[in-house]
Design an enzyme around this catalytic site. Structure first.
Site, short mmCIF file in Angstrom:
data_model
loop_
_atom_site.label_atom_id
_atom_site.label_comp_id
_atom_site.label_asym_id
_atom_site.label_seq_id
_atom_site.Cartn_x
_atom_site.Cartn_y
_atom_site.Cartn_z
CG HIS A 72 -2.10 -0.80 1.10
ND1 HIS A 72 -3.24 -0.72 1.84
CD2 HIS A 72 -2.54 -1.97 0.05
CE1 HIS A 72 -4.28 -1.49 1.51
NE2 HIS A 72 -3.85 -2.26 0.48
CE1 TYR A 200 -6.38 4.04 10.67
CE2 TYR A 200 -5.59 4.32 8.54
CZ TYR A 200 -5.48 3.51 9.77
OH TYR A 200 -4.42 2.68 9.85
N PRO A 292 -5.14 0.91 18.39
CG PRO A 292 -7.31 -0.26 17.99
CD PRO A 292 -6.53 0.40 19.11
CE LYS A 296 3.01 3.61 13.19
NZ LYS A 296 3.67 3.14 12.21
CE1 TYR A 384 -1.76 4.52 8.89
CE2 TYR A 384 -0.53 2.94 7.41
CZ TYR A 384 -1.39 3.43 8.23
OH TYR A 384 -2.77 2.22 8.24
#
Length: 389
Positions: A72, A200, A292, A296, A384
């Protein structure tokens, strides 16, 4: 029995450490309180940083990941019907890999078994002895029979509720914790993903996350009350609520289906210091928990394994204790950065019970700033995909 490293916990961090050590000729035993099937039935996140991918490659456990994992290059952030993309490749040159934690664990078990490395399942009454001496050992029972393992070092990879952290005297530990006033209701469904990349979503109704495991297996989440139970949420109720928390164009193409797994997870931020006491080293959830948001948990456990593995390797190969002496400081330095990112992202995307109108407007302002500011996007992308070890 005698071994060099006793590893308490047969989850991915304990197995990864064992496999890395084995490939350097360092003996270990893994002690797991449940069965292998039980461990492999646990459903967890599956977004892997490149640091973890590199460790799996070094452990000889990355072939299936590379064959079946999804690369991704970005992620989608939604608020209301607005949506924008954070481009990982543009800002960092690095993707993340979507590959389920269950599959990581399965690959590690296969490698451990192929190498003939010892694993004891269904262990009970585990006690760590002499961790503050040069001659530590671990006792445990299996089927009512007491066993003893003498070792040089002990790695506590046994999670938040394990015995490793509690072995460190309370007056030597300092613990930091934030409990969030909501949970995540998640379902696993054999349906095609609504988006190739994760979504998200911040909405007035609460947070939602659209994730995936493969082309016909999805993991979807919604923010829920900490007082909710699984029985409160039928599949139809979940899908109805989930659609309301996606941008309209995404909701229109969502494919629904029966859930094959459903659970509610509380959210917590937690860190204990130090992560070493004598010859006992804490790894992963035994030392720290992250919400979550941002995926991580497993990745931070992997960074602990990186520091501990290299410290132990250096000790056995050169006699130097520099790496193991620096373990706690090095691991905690990265842990706190991951905690900050998970806290920030959680604060940005969720609705809090005591949130004022002003607070909600600040969230939207922050999201719009992130949408329009390349420097902010770069900072998010760097965190990220994973900060360097």
């Amino acid at each position: 029995m005698r071994t060099q490293v006793a590893i308490i916990g047969g989850g991915p961090s304990g197995l990864l450490l064992a496999q890395l050590l084995q490939r350097r000729g360092i003996d270990s035993i893994v002690l797991e309180r449940k069965t292998k099937d039980y461990v492999l039935a646990r459903i967890r996140a599956g977004v892997l940083e490149q640091g973890l991918v590199g460790l799996l490659e070094e452990a000889g456990c990355a072939d299936r990941l590379h064959a079946e994992g999804f690369s991704h290059d970005g992620t989608l952030i939604a608020y209301g019907d607005e949506m924008f993309r954070i481009d990982f490749k543009e800002h960092t040159g690095t993707p993340v890999i979507v590959y389920g934690q269950t599959e990581v664990t399965r690959d590690l078990y296969e490698a451990r078994e192929k190498a003939g490395g010892p694993i004891a399942f269904n262990v009970e009454d585990v006690v760590i002895h002499g961790a503050d001496t040069d001659t530590p050992h671990v006792t445990y029972t299996v089927d009512g029979t007491t066993q003893r393992v003498d070792c040089d070092f002990i790695a506590g990879c046994d999670g938040f509720h394990g015995i490793s952290r509690k072995t460190i005297p309370a007056d030597l530990r300092r613990e930091y914790e934030k409990v969030y006033p909501f949970g995540w209701l998640g379902i696993l469904s054999e349906t095609p993903p609504v988006s190739h990349e994760l979504i998200y979503s911040n909405t007035p109704r609460g947070f939602a996350l659209a994730s995936m495991r493969n082309e016909n297996l999805c993991r979807y989440y919604i923010q829920c009350s900490v007082d909710d139970s699984i029985e409160d949420w039928s599949d139809d109720a979940f899908w109805d609520e989930f659609k309301k928390r996606l941008p309209a164009d995404m909701a229109a193409k969502l494919v629904t289906g029966p859930s094959i797994e459903k659970s509610i997870a509380p959210l917590r931020s937690f860190v204990t210091e130090p992560m070493r006491w004598g010859r006992l080293f804490l790894c992963g959830d035994a030392a720290h928990i992250v919400p979550p948001t941002g995926a991580k948990g497993l990745n931070t456990a992997a960074s602990d394994v990186h520091y501990l593995y290299n410290g132990l390797r250096e000790f056995y190969e050169t006699g130097s204790a520099d790496g193991i002496d620096a373990y706690s400081a090095n691991a905690l330095s990265r842990v706190w950065k991951a905690e900050r990112f998970s806290w920030w992202f959680s604060s940005l995307m969720h609705r809090y019970p005591d949130q004022s109108d002003f607070d909600q407007r600040m969230q939207i302002a922050e999201l719009e700033f992130l949408r329009s500011n390349k420097a902010a996007q770069k900072a998010m992308a760097e965190n990220y995909v994973g900060l360097p070890y």
